[in-house]
Design an enzyme around this catalytic site. Structure first.
Site, short mmCIF file in Angstrom:
data_model
loop_
_atom_site.label_atom_id
_atom_site.label_comp_id
_atom_site.label_asym_id
_atom_site.label_seq_id
_atom_site.Cartn_x
_atom_site.Cartn_y
_atom_site.Cartn_z
N TRP A 434 0.83 -1.20 0.00
CA TRP A 434 0.00 0.00 0.00
C TRP A 434 0.87 1.25 0.00
CZ3 TRP A 434 -0.45 4.49 2.67
CH2 TRP A 434 -1.59 5.27 2.44
N TYR A 438 1.07 3.88 -3.07
CA TYR A 438 0.62 5.25 -2.86
C TYR A 438 1.72 6.24 -3.23
CZ TYR A 438 -1.58 9.26 -0.50
OH TYR A 438 -2.14 10.48 -0.22
N ASP A 454 -6.62 -0.95 0.34
CA ASP A 454 -7.08 0.31 0.94
C ASP A 454 -8.54 0.19 1.37
OD1 ASP A 454 -6.44 3.44 1.11
OD2 ASP A 454 -8.48 3.18 0.38
#
Length: 490
Positions: A434, A438, A454
């Site tokens: 994640w 990101y 997410d």
């Protein structure tokens, strides 16, 4: 001319005939009978097809001896959305040139960052864009010089060096070649919006392709604003986003205004103002704002693809022009991503404010509520971080990331290889998919990132009645689909 090239030239001419602003920045056309080059949406009378030549870049048109149209200002168009999508040598080189690397480090420095020889870089750029890195950087310097001449009272000599020119003689020659007038004449033409240098900053219009969902991006930035380095003031539709910038030659404070949807529903720019301690940073600061606000995207290409999905399509139709915000500073964004692991967005902003107050560099003088620059990686790599009240494991992760950024193990500049960077991030203890995804999406501006773990994405998928596998059909625009999912649950 090949049949293929002739076909595309006819398509381009149709765009010129229809004054189609969607193609501004994607190509330029020149008129042999007048010696000028324009953007496709130029409002002037459409020239005869026999007099029109097409060029992939403004630099190529200038190199062919054409001067910029004074009516449509082809040097002020949005950048090509292609450079956001492409991760190859040419795409990476274009992002670095826009960030001012050639002006600061020369073509040798550009090639070193890309991991290629100067000859290879020049050959590939010339083949695809009709101009090498020096000519592309020169076109950008000319545009910067025009902005400074027409919006500030900097002396002409200072303007030349601030725009990146090595000599006043070369500056004068370039302005005459590109704009067919002297620097003094270029300054005398538009007198509206003339600023007073540092006292009022440099006013700018940041061009983009419509539609542009300004409410979405201002909402996104407002929820994540860090006190001390960012602020968002005013009611929706009239907000001002302000933030501090660490730049190669100094510091800056940027302000971007949310366009009033009632007054200018289909406007093609954002009003901005830059206060810089060194005007040489103008081009770099502009590019960082463009990445943050995702101003070079092609909303028609994105929506045309995503709207074809029967589940996501209604959301895309309901919110035209959604953008995927980037970052004004890649290293800052990476640190913020680690701070935001497994906590809410407001909690992450509060934690970042503590970090800024403890380790950020104070501005020479506060500018309203803006007081600091975000802490640099070298400072954080050796900081105890006790003020954060985080678990020891998270503090170690933050210091490890900062050390990797400081020593170059992880690169987040505009020309970084996205795959290499993601692998380097995942190799750091405490950074999972994640966080790496990101950072790749925002710091490196990748338009095709998806974050299936997410929570907001899971809720958005559930609301659409879709599973994570649906995202495969959203390539190469999964980052935009992700923002549609996030907005679907707000």
């Amino acid at each position: 001319m090949s049949d293929h090239a002739s076909f595309w030239d006819e398509r381009r001419y149709q765009a010129v005939r229809s004054k189609d602003a969607r193609f501004d920045g994607e190509f330029f056309f020149a008129v042999s009978s007048t010696g000028i080059y324009c953007r496709p949406s130029c409002p002037a009378v459409t020239p005869k097809r026999s007099n029109v030549r097409f060029y992939p870049s403004a630099a190529a048109a200038q190199g062919a001896g054409y001067r910029a149209c004074r009516r449509c200002r082809p040097d002020a168009v949005p950048g090509s959305a292609e450079w956001n999508v492409r991760a190859d040598l040419v795409g990476r080189a274009m992002r670095l040139i826009a960030d001012g690397v050639v002006d600061r480090e020369g073509v040798t420095g550009l090639a070193a960052r890309l991991g290629y020889s100067t000859r290879q870089v020049h050959r590939q750029l010339t083949e695809e864009l009709g101009a090498g890195p020096v000519a592309l950087a020169r076109a950008q310097r000319a545009h910067t010089a025009r902005i400074l001449l027409q919006t500030t009272d900097l002396p002409v000599t200072e303007t030349a060096f601030a725009a990146g020119f090595a000599s006043v003689r070369r500056f004068n020659e370039t302005i005459r070649e590109v704009y067919a007038c002297t620097p003094s004449a270029l300054r005398d033409r538009p007198r509206a919006n003339r600023g007073g240098g540092e006292a009022t900053g440099v006013p700018l219009r940041l061009a983009h392709r419509a539609p542009y969902d300004a409410r979405q991006i201002f909402d996104f930035l407002q929820r994540r604003a860090i006190p001390g380095i960012e602020e968002v003031t005013g009611p929706p539709g009239h907000r001002r986003y302000r933030r501090t910038l660490r730049l190669p030659h100094g510091t800056g404070v940027a302000e971007v205004r949310e366009p009033d949807p009632a007054a200018r529903r289909h406007g093609a720019w954002l009003e901005s103002r830059l206060h810089l301690t060194d005007p040489r940073d103008l081009s770099t600061a502009v590019q960082r704002l463009r990445r943050l606000f995702d101003l070079d995207a092609d909303p028609h290409a994105v929506a045309g693809h995503l709207a074809a999905d029967p589940r996501l399509g209604p959301a895309v139709t309901a919110r035209p022009g959604i953008r995927s915000p980037g970052a004004a500073d890649g290293e800052e964004l990476a640190v913020r991503a680690v701070l935001g692991q497994q906590i809410s967005v407001p909690a992450a902003a509060r934690l970042a404010a503590v970090l800024v107050a403890a380790y950020g560099k104070p501005l020479p003088a506060p500018d309203g509520t803006l007081t600091h620059l975000f802490p640099d990686a070298a400072t954080l790599a050796g900081a105890p971080l006790d003020e954060l009240g985080m678990p020891d494991s998270r503090r170690r992760t933050l210091r490890t990331l900062a050390a990797a950024l400081a020593d170059g193990t992880v690169r987040l500049d505009p020309g970084a290889d996205r795959d290499d960077t993601e692998r380097a991030l995942l190799a750091l203890p405490g950074l999972g998919p994640w966080t790496a995804g990101y950072i790749r999406m925002r710091a490196l501006g990748d338009p095709d990132v998806f974050l299936p773990s997410d929570a907001g994405v899971r809720h958005g998928l559930a609301a659409l009645g879709a599973g994570p596998d649906a995202a495969e059909g959203w390539r190469p625009w999964r980052s935009y689909a992700l923002h549609h999912l996030w907005n679907h649950t707000i």
